[in-house]
Design a protein around this motif. Structure first.
Motif, PDB file in Angstrom:
ATOM      1  N   PRO A 269      17.006   7.112  -8.368  1.00 17.31           N
ATOM      2  CA  PRO A 269      16.676   6.851  -9.774  1.00 17.31           C
ATOM      3  C   PRO A 269      15.496   7.706 -10.252  1.00 17.31           C
TER       4      PRO A 269
ATOM      5  N   GLY B 203      27.794  14.013 -14.914  1.00 13.97           N
ATOM      6  CA  GLY B 203      26.354  14.048 -15.178  1.00 13.97           C
ATOM      7  C   GLY B 203      25.624  14.825 -14.093  1.00 13.97           C
TER       8      GLY B 203
ATOM      9  N   GLU C  23      26.585  11.707 -20.408  1.00  8.94           N
ATOM     10  CA  GLU C  23      25.342  10.921 -20.389  1.00  8.94           C
ATOM     11  C   GLU C  23      24.777  10.835 -21.805  1.00  8.94           C
TER      12      GLU C  23
HETATM   13  N1  LIG Z   1      20.427   6.960  -6.299  1.00 11.00           N
HETATM   14  C1  LIG Z   1      20.652   6.655  -7.573  1.00 11.00           C
HETATM   15  N2  LIG Z   1      20.562   5.376  -8.023  1.00 11.00           N
HETATM   16  C2  LIG Z   1      20.817   5.049  -9.323  1.00 11.00           C
HETATM   17  N3  LIG Z   1      21.162   5.960 -10.276  1.00 11.00           N
HETATM   18  C3  LIG Z   1      21.260   7.244  -9.888  1.00 11.00           C
HETATM   19  C4  LIG Z   1      21.026   7.663  -8.534  1.00 11.00           C
HETATM   20  N4  LIG Z   1      21.222   8.996  -8.459  1.00 11.00           N
HETATM   21  C5  LIG Z   1      21.564   9.409  -9.715  1.00 11.00           C
HETATM   22  N5  LIG Z   1      21.583   8.374 -10.572  1.00 11.00           N
HETATM   23  C6  LIG Z   1      21.972   8.415 -11.989  1.00 11.00           C
HETATM   24  O1  LIG Z   1      23.365   8.722 -12.037  1.00 11.00           O
HETATM   25  C7  LIG Z   1      23.659   9.309 -13.315  1.00 11.00           C
HETATM   26  C8  LIG Z   1      24.685  10.422 -13.153  1.00 11.00           C
HETATM   27  O2  LIG Z   1      25.880   9.844 -12.704  1.00 11.00           O
HETATM   28  P1  LIG Z   1      27.179  10.735 -12.536  1.00 11.00           P
HETATM   29  O3  LIG Z   1      27.583  11.311 -13.842  1.00 11.00           O
HETATM   30  O4  LIG Z   1      26.983  11.675 -11.426  1.00 11.00           O
HETATM   31  O5  LIG Z   1      28.229   9.674 -12.009  1.00 11.00           O
HETATM   32  P2  LIG Z   1      29.095   8.591 -12.805  1.00 11.00           P
HETATM   33  O6  LIG Z   1      28.284   8.106 -13.970  1.00 11.00           O
HETATM   34  O7  LIG Z   1      29.572   7.597 -11.816  1.00 11.00           O
HETATM   35  O8  LIG Z   1      30.338   9.446 -13.227  1.00 11.00           O
HETATM   36  P3  LIG Z   1      31.086   9.576 -14.622  1.00 11.00           P
HETATM   37  O9  LIG Z   1      30.105  10.310 -15.527  1.00 11.00           O
HETATM   38  O10 LIG Z   1      32.305  10.375 -14.312  1.00 11.00           O
HETATM   39  O11 LIG Z   1      31.373   8.194 -15.093  1.00 11.00           O
HETATM   40  C9  LIG Z   1      22.349   9.805 -13.874  1.00 11.00           C
HETATM   41  O12 LIG Z   1      22.037   9.000 -15.006  1.00 11.00           O
HETATM   42  C10 LIG Z   1      21.333   9.549 -12.760  1.00 11.00           C
HETATM   43  O13 LIG Z   1      20.076   9.186 -13.266  1.00 11.00           O
END
Ligand SMILES: Nc1ncnc2c1ncn2[C@@H]1O[C@H](COP(=O)(O)OP(=O)(O)OP(=O)(O)O)[C@@H](O)[C@H]1O
Length: 444
Positions: free
Chosen positions: A164, A190, A404
């Motif tokens: 996070p 994202g 995002e």
């Molecule tokens: N370890 C973590 N714990 C919680 N949130 C995280 C962590 N690592 C990254 N994030 C958050 O994840 C988000 C990015 O998510 P990402 O787009 O990769 O996956 P997703 O939301 O599951 O996929 P999609 O966009 O396809 O729905 C960012 O807002 C980032 O802050």
């Protein structure tokens, strides 16, 4: 897998070791380093690298290291820079030679052999894998085991996890600075977008292992949606150059949405996505059809200003056929040096609601136009291609950028032609026939 290199130097050879470590920072950065106390202090002062500290040689550091070589599988190599006049029958070197011989661990005793040994250990390409452990709905631990299993025989892999507070962008910038050959993003759009922003404008190609809910960028680029296929694509190593864009100085690989698309994505929170996967977006989208209201939009396209009332504005750099609100021109071309702009406009006398029937009709038509790769004819949809786009709205509207929410309007988007190198097949498939299964099992 062996992950540690032991470094030792006699007093007369310490400067030589410091200069060797400086010369090989990138190759060594893929390993944990351990060293006896005095060597460790010298390395820390001379290079700043982090080293795990063993006892000094006089207090049994050689025995401690020999024990680790014999007991564990972690020691990949030992580099011991010996004083040329050193008596080779002395016990401190004998114990290490014997432990290395018993475990078949390489031992280098001068700079030339250390250099040859390190290049033998390092695979031909190095990559940093930036891994978002919370992306998508799969089992991330299982996914990572499979990725390592598939990539490590071919590529030297360093894995960095997003948290996070530690962003994908930050980790990717560090990877670029360390001089790796490839930066790999594994997560949803994202994560891919953030990593793309860090490699943008460099010669370092972006590899992608999609594990998100939508994985739209991979679909648009013809990169397989399953882990095995995506890893094979990285191993194949074909580099394509595509456009990227910036939106309010942030990287944009896919699209920015204002109004309907942003509100829909905002409604599909992580909990709902974990539970329902891609259905979360459809459910949120249907609910938003009822709620979306029109807003005043001032749009400046390559210097020309227009004003309309609209319910949705989408500006796309790349988008798969399933991103229907980006498809007004029939196809979003990822390497034409242009952004595709689509505005869902309304007549002046139209009521406030973005009526469901009309919206559904429009989207069905867009979907068809995307599949058939023809432009839409509807008079309330305005589709244009441009390099610079500025949008202001009244009242301010939420903006979604590459999946995002980044805040609200106004936004300014600029296309950067050929700004991104990616590892992808040379031909983009015409339809999305890719397997999007994300949680495959590692081979046992
Ligand atoms: N370890 C973590 N714990 C919680 N949130 C995280 C962590 N690592 C990254 N994030 C958050 O994840 C988000 C990015 O998510 P990402 O787009 O990769 O996956 P997703 O939301 O599951 O996929 P999609 O966009 O396809 O729905 C960012 O807002 C980032 O802050």
């Amino acid at each position: 897998m062996s992950t540690t290199i032991a470094l030792i130097a006699h007093d007369s050879q310490r400067e030589e070791l410091v200069s060797f470590v400086e010369e090989n920072t990138v190759a060594l950065s893929f390993y944990e380093l351990i060293a006896p106390e005095r060597t460790a202090q010298y390395l820390l002062q001379g290079t700043g690298v982090e080293v795990q500290v063993l006892s000094s040689l006089h207090h049994g550091g050689d025995i401690e290291l020999a024990y680790r070589i014999l007991q564990e599988t972690e020691i990949a190599a030992v580099i011991f820079f010996l004083d040329p006049g050193f008596n080779l029958s002395s016990p401190e070197i004998q114990v290490l030679i014997r432990a290395c011989n018993l475990q078949n661990v390489p031992l280098a005793t001068n700079r030339a052999t250390a250099r040859a040994m390190l290049s033998g250990l390092t695979r031909s390409r190095s990559a940093c894998l930036i891994f978002n452990p919370v992306s998508g709905t799969g089992n991330s631990q299982q996914d990572l085991v499979l990725i390592r299993q598939l990539l490590e025989p071919h590529i030297y892999l360093k894995v960095s996890f997003t948290t996070p507070t530690i962003s994908a962008e930050q980790l990717a910038k560090e990877a670029v600075e360390s001089g790796v050959d490839i930066v790999i993003a594994s997560g949803g759009d994202g994560t891919v977008s953030a990593v793309a922003g860090a490699v943008m404008g460099t010669d370092i190609p972006l590899g992608i292992i999609p594990r998100g809910t939508a994985n739209a960028f991979c679909m648009a680029m013809g990169i397989p949606g399953n882990i095995r296929g995506a890893c094979n694509n990285i191993i194949a190593g074909l580099i394509r150059t595509v456009d990227i864009a910036t939106c309010n100085a942030r990287p944009m690989i896919l699209l920015a949405g204002i109004g309907y698309e942003a509100e829909t994505i905002d409604k599909a929170d992580r909990e709902t996505k974990q539970r329902w996967g891609a259905l979360a977006y459809i459910m949120a989208g249907l609910q938003q059809l009822d709620e979306q209201v029109l807003f005043d939009t001032e749009i400046e396209i390559d210097g020309t200003i227009s004003r309309v009332r609209s319910g949705a504005v989408t500006i796309a750099n790349a988008a798969p056929a399933t991103s229907i609100l980006a498809q007004g021109l029939g196809e979003v071309i990822p390497n034409d040096g242009k952004l595709e702009v689509l505005i869902f406009a309304a007549n002046q006398n139209e009521n406030q609601k973005f009526t469901k029937v009309r919206a559904i009709a429009g989207m069905v038509e867009l979907f068809g136009s995307a599949l058939l790769k023809t432009g839409t004819q509807r008079d309330h949809m305005i589709g244009l291609r441009a390099t610079n786009v500025k949008v202001k709205t009244e009242p301010p509207q939420k903006v979604v950028l590459d999946g995002e929410i980044i805040g609200t309007t106004p936004i300014e988007i600029q296309c950067i032609p050929n700004g991104l190198k990616i590892l992808a097949p040379s031909v983009i498939p015409q339809t999305s026939d890719q397997n999007t299964e994300t949680s495959e099992k590692a081979e046992s």
